[in-house]
Design a protein around this motif. Structure first.
Motif, PDB file in Angstrom:
ATOM      1  N   PHE A 276      -1.082   0.416   7.542  1.00  0.00           N
ATOM      2  CA  PHE A 276      -0.324   1.512   6.925  1.00  0.00           C
ATOM      3  C   PHE A 276      -0.395   2.768   7.783  1.00  0.00           C
ATOM      4  N   LEU A 277      -1.593   3.008   8.405  1.00  0.00           N
ATOM      5  CA  LEU A 277      -1.747   4.215   9.224  1.00  0.00           C
ATOM      6  C   LEU A 277      -0.752   4.211  10.405  1.00  0.00           C
TER       7      LEU A 277
ATOM      8  N   PHE B 217      -2.554   5.787  -2.197  1.00  0.00           N
ATOM      9  CA  PHE B 217      -3.649   4.832  -2.179  1.00  0.00           C
ATOM     10  C   PHE B 217      -4.352   4.850  -0.827  1.00  0.00           C
ATOM     11  N   CYS B 218      -3.552   5.005   0.236  1.00  0.00           N
ATOM     12  CA  CYS B 218      -4.144   5.057   1.574  1.00  0.00           C
ATOM     13  C   CYS B 218      -4.992   6.306   1.746  1.00  0.00           C
ATOM     14  N   GLN B 219      -4.498   7.439   1.217  1.00  0.00           N
ATOM     15  CA  GLN B 219      -5.277   8.680   1.314  1.00  0.00           C
ATOM     16  C   GLN B 219      -6.613   8.561   0.578  1.00  0.00           C
ATOM     17  N   GLU B 220      -6.603   7.869  -0.544  1.00  0.00           N
ATOM     18  CA  GLU B 220      -7.849   7.713  -1.317  1.00  0.00           C
ATOM     19  C   GLU B 220      -8.847   6.835  -0.578  1.00  0.00           C
ATOM     20  N   LEU B 221      -8.333   5.975   0.281  1.00  0.00           N
ATOM     21  CA  LEU B 221      -9.244   5.050   0.974  1.00  0.00           C
ATOM     22  C   LEU B 221      -9.684   5.564   2.336  1.00  0.00           C
ATOM     23  N   LEU B 222      -9.174   6.703   2.760  1.00  0.00           N
ATOM     24  CA  LEU B 222      -9.458   7.147   4.121  1.00  0.00           C
ATOM     25  C   LEU B 222     -10.942   7.456   4.338  1.00  0.00           C
ATOM     26  N   PHE B 223     -11.591   8.070   3.355  1.00  0.00           N
ATOM     27  CA  PHE B 223     -13.020   8.397   3.528  1.00  0.00           C
ATOM     28  C   PHE B 223     -13.838   7.114   3.633  1.00  0.00           C
ATOM     29  N   ASP B 224     -13.525   6.157   2.750  1.00  0.00           N
ATOM     30  CA  ASP B 224     -14.232   4.874   2.837  1.00  0.00           C
ATOM     31  C   ASP B 224     -13.893   4.161   4.156  1.00  0.00           C
ATOM     32  N   TYR B 225     -12.685   4.362   4.612  1.00  0.00           N
ATOM     33  CA  TYR B 225     -12.268   3.754   5.887  1.00  0.00           C
ATOM     34  C   TYR B 225     -13.132   4.287   7.030  1.00  0.00           C
ATOM     35  N   ILE B 226     -13.414   5.612   7.002  1.00  0.00           N
ATOM     36  CA  ILE B 226     -14.213   6.213   8.073  1.00  0.00           C
ATOM     37  C   ILE B 226     -15.671   5.786   7.973  1.00  0.00           C
TER      38      ILE B 226
ATOM     39  N   MET C 141       0.850  -1.196   0.000  1.00  0.00           N
ATOM     40  CA  MET C 141       0.000   0.000   0.000  1.00  0.00           C
ATOM     41  C   MET C 141       0.884   1.243   0.000  1.00  0.00           C
ATOM     42  N   THR C 142       0.471   2.199  -0.795  1.00  0.00           N
ATOM     43  CA  THR C 142       1.208   3.461  -0.869  1.00  0.00           C
ATOM     44  C   THR C 142       0.442   4.539  -0.111  1.00  0.00           C
ATOM     45  N   ARG C 143       1.079   5.690   0.090  1.00  0.00           N
ATOM     46  CA  ARG C 143       0.434   6.796   0.796  1.00  0.00           C
ATOM     47  C   ARG C 143      -0.758   7.335   0.010  1.00  0.00           C
TER      48      ARG C 143
ATOM     49  N   VAL D  43       1.566  11.187   7.765  1.00  0.00           N
ATOM     50  CA  VAL D  43       0.766  12.039   6.862  1.00  0.00           C
ATOM     51  C   VAL D  43      -0.643  11.489   6.724  1.00  0.00           C
ATOM     52  N   CYS D  44      -0.732  10.195   6.592  1.00  0.00           N
ATOM     53  CA  CYS D  44      -2.070   9.604   6.433  1.00  0.00           C
ATOM     54  C   CYS D  44      -2.845   9.720   7.734  1.00  0.00           C
ATOM     55  N   ARG D  45      -2.158   9.626   8.843  1.00  0.00           N
ATOM     56  CA  ARG D  45      -2.880   9.798  10.119  1.00  0.00           C
ATOM     57  C   ARG D  45      -3.404  11.234  10.247  1.00  0.00           C
TER      58      ARG D  45
END
Lengths: 136, 392
Positions: free
Chosen positions: B29-30, B5-14, B1-3, B35-37
């Motif tokens: 990854f978090l 990709f992780c940023q794009e998934l954060l809204f779905d994560y929430i 996982m890249t940063r 930065v992602c946190r």
């Protein structure tokens, strides 16, 4: 007519225009047009509202009727971040977060109203929220 | 996982849209990416801010007003159009009917047809009602001897006689049916076709050419009994100014009598008389007409008072008695005489007159000086009382 539709429409235009007179004129036109469509779908309200949003911006040069009543803001609410967000993000992202997080429309309704996939809607909402988070 | 990709998934994560496996990857990854946190915290903060914005209250006046909002102007216009269009379609048959009637009246001019129909009905009424038939008779310019016509049996209507020979067109051949009898048996139409014939008679007259040829064509419309009557009239003692059959056959066109009525076939005479004593004049004229062998035409009685101040005479009269009748009528006052062309031709020796006697004392007084002037200019020539109004 559904009261939630009326409130959502009025708030959409107010948060887009930050002008009560313009918001009143645009909301009235939008609500009337949506009712005359006769479909009753909330997704149609999105498309109708965005059409009238372009139209109502030309009304600012005319004398609009005085509006009775004002929007009641929650205490300690700073709308500067929201106004700044409009400058920072694209219109589609701005509209997506408005309809989704403030007016509480579902992703499917937004996807139907904008003619895109629900994934695209979530992507736009995520990007706008990240930017809004920086401003708040 | 890249940063990214992780940023794009954060809204779905929430919002809990991710699958458990993907969610586990994001959690892992978090833990390693600051930065992602931070982005995750911003998104949560923004959602809280949006919840605050969602609490903005719309004015109640707006809600109350729009809940009873009238239809939009465009919608109202559209509804109005639908109603009007529906009514227009309903009105279409009426519009078409009115248009057809107006065009029909303008093109065919039914009042002319009705006028001719009146004449046809008059002719038919002279014969038996059940024998409403039309006979097209071609007569010579002079009256035919009745003995010859009567001696020749009339062929049945079903017998189709040969077409008339052009030369001599109307000569009587011994042993064969005479021209009148031939013509009588030529064509038997019903009364409806008679109307058409009467309409076409003028056209036929125009097609025939010179006036002397026109005079040889006589169209009469009557039943069988009327045929006999017509022949009888032709055979009656000829008036002094009517030549005999032989004389007429031999006579050239210029040798014909000078009376215009003799040559004017298919004509109607209209006489107008003003008087100050309508009742007595009407009665006297009626008796005189009957004494002069006049007969009422159509169904209206002689002296019928169409109005309170007007009496109406529509009658036929032997031409030989016209002068006597005119002289008699002139004793009551000035008479205005008109002659007009008409498609229906009277039998030989008869004329048809419409006399209108009107009670108008003032008119009589006013017209008196004018009558005196016309008397001076007319020289008392009764034979020229034709197209122009003449007051003897």
């Amino acid at each position: 007519m559904d009261e939630n539709i009326i409130r959502s429409t009025a708030l959409f235009f107010y948060l887009n225009l930050f002008d009560s007179k313009l918001a009143f004129a645009a909301s009235q036109k939008t609500v009337s047009a949506w009712r005359d469509l006769g479909t009753g779908r909330r997704s149609d309200l999105i498309s109708v509202a965005h059409k009238n949003l372009k139209y109502v911006r030309s009304l600012k040069f005319f004398n609009l009727e005085k509006v009775a009543g004002e929007f009641e803001m929650p205490k300690n609410l700073n709308t500067a971040a929201w106004i700044e967000l409009k400058k920072r993000v694209e219109d589609a992202e701005y509209a997506a977060v408005l309809w989704s997080q403030i007016l509480k429309f579902t992703d499917d309704e937004l996807a139907d109203g904008f003619g895109v996939s629900p994934g695209t809607i979530r992507h736009r909402v995520g990007r706008a929220l990240r930017e809004l988070g920086r401003l708040v | 996982m890249t940063r990214f990709f992780c940023q794009e998934l954060l809204f779905d994560y929430i919002t809990g849209e991710l699958t458990p496996e993907r969610r586990a990857e994001v959690d892992a990854f978090l833990k390693t990416d600051d930065v992602c946190r931070e982005d995750l915290a911003r998104i949560k903060k923004a959602i809280g801010y949006c919840d605050q914005l969602a609490q903005i209250q719309t004015p109640e006046e707006w809600v109350a007003r729009w809940q009873n909002l009238p239809p939009a102007l465009a919608k109202r216009i559209s509804n109005w159009e639908h109603r009007i269009v529906a009514k227009l379609w309903m009105a279409l048959p009426y519009t078409v009917s009115v248009t057809v009637v107006v065009l029909g009246v303008g093109i065919f001019k039914p009042w002319r047809t009705l006028y001719r129909k009146d004449v046809v009905m008059w002719s038919a009424s002279q014969g038996p009602a059940q024998s409403k038939a039309t006979v097209t008779a071609i007569e010579p310019p002079s009256p035919m001897p009745v003995t010859e016509v009567a001696a020749n049996p009339v062929p049945s209507p079903s017998t189709a006689p040969p077409p008339p020979t052009p030369t001599p067109p109307l000569a009587n051949v011994p042993g064969k049916p005479g021209p009148i009898a031939q013509a009588m048996s030529n064509t038997h139409h019903d009364i409806q076709k008679a109307e058409q014939d009467s309409k076409d008679s003028l056209i036929k007259t125009e097609e025939l050419g010179p006036p002397e040829k026109i005079e040889e064509t006589v169209t009469t419309i009557f039943g069988p009994a009327r045929e006999q009557k017509a022949v009888a009239v032709a055979a009656a003692p000829a008036p002094t100014n009517v030549p005999s059959a032989g004389e007429a056959a031999d006579a050239a066109p210029e040798d014909k009598p000078s009376s215009l009525r003799e040559a004017a076939k298919g004509e109607l005479y209209r006489w107008f008389l003003n008087t100050d004593d309508l009742e007595s004049v009407t009665s006297d004229i009626k008796q005189k007409i009957i004494a002069l062998h006049g007969e009422k035409a159509r169904k209206v009685e002689l002296g019928w008072q169409s109005k309170n101040d007007e009496s109406y005479f529509h009658f036929t009269l032997p031409e030989s008695n016209e002068n006597e009748l005119a002289t008699f009528i002139k004793t009551f006052g000035p008479v205005r005489m008109l002659k007009e062309k008409h498609p229906v031709v009277m039998p030989q020796g008869k004329m048809r007159i419409i006399l209108i006697v009107k009670e108008d004392a003032q008119a009589q007084k006013v017209s008196a000086p004018a009558n005196q002037q016309k008397d001076d200019a007319a020289d008392g020539d009764d034979d020229e009382e034709t197209e122009a109004p003449q007051v003897p």
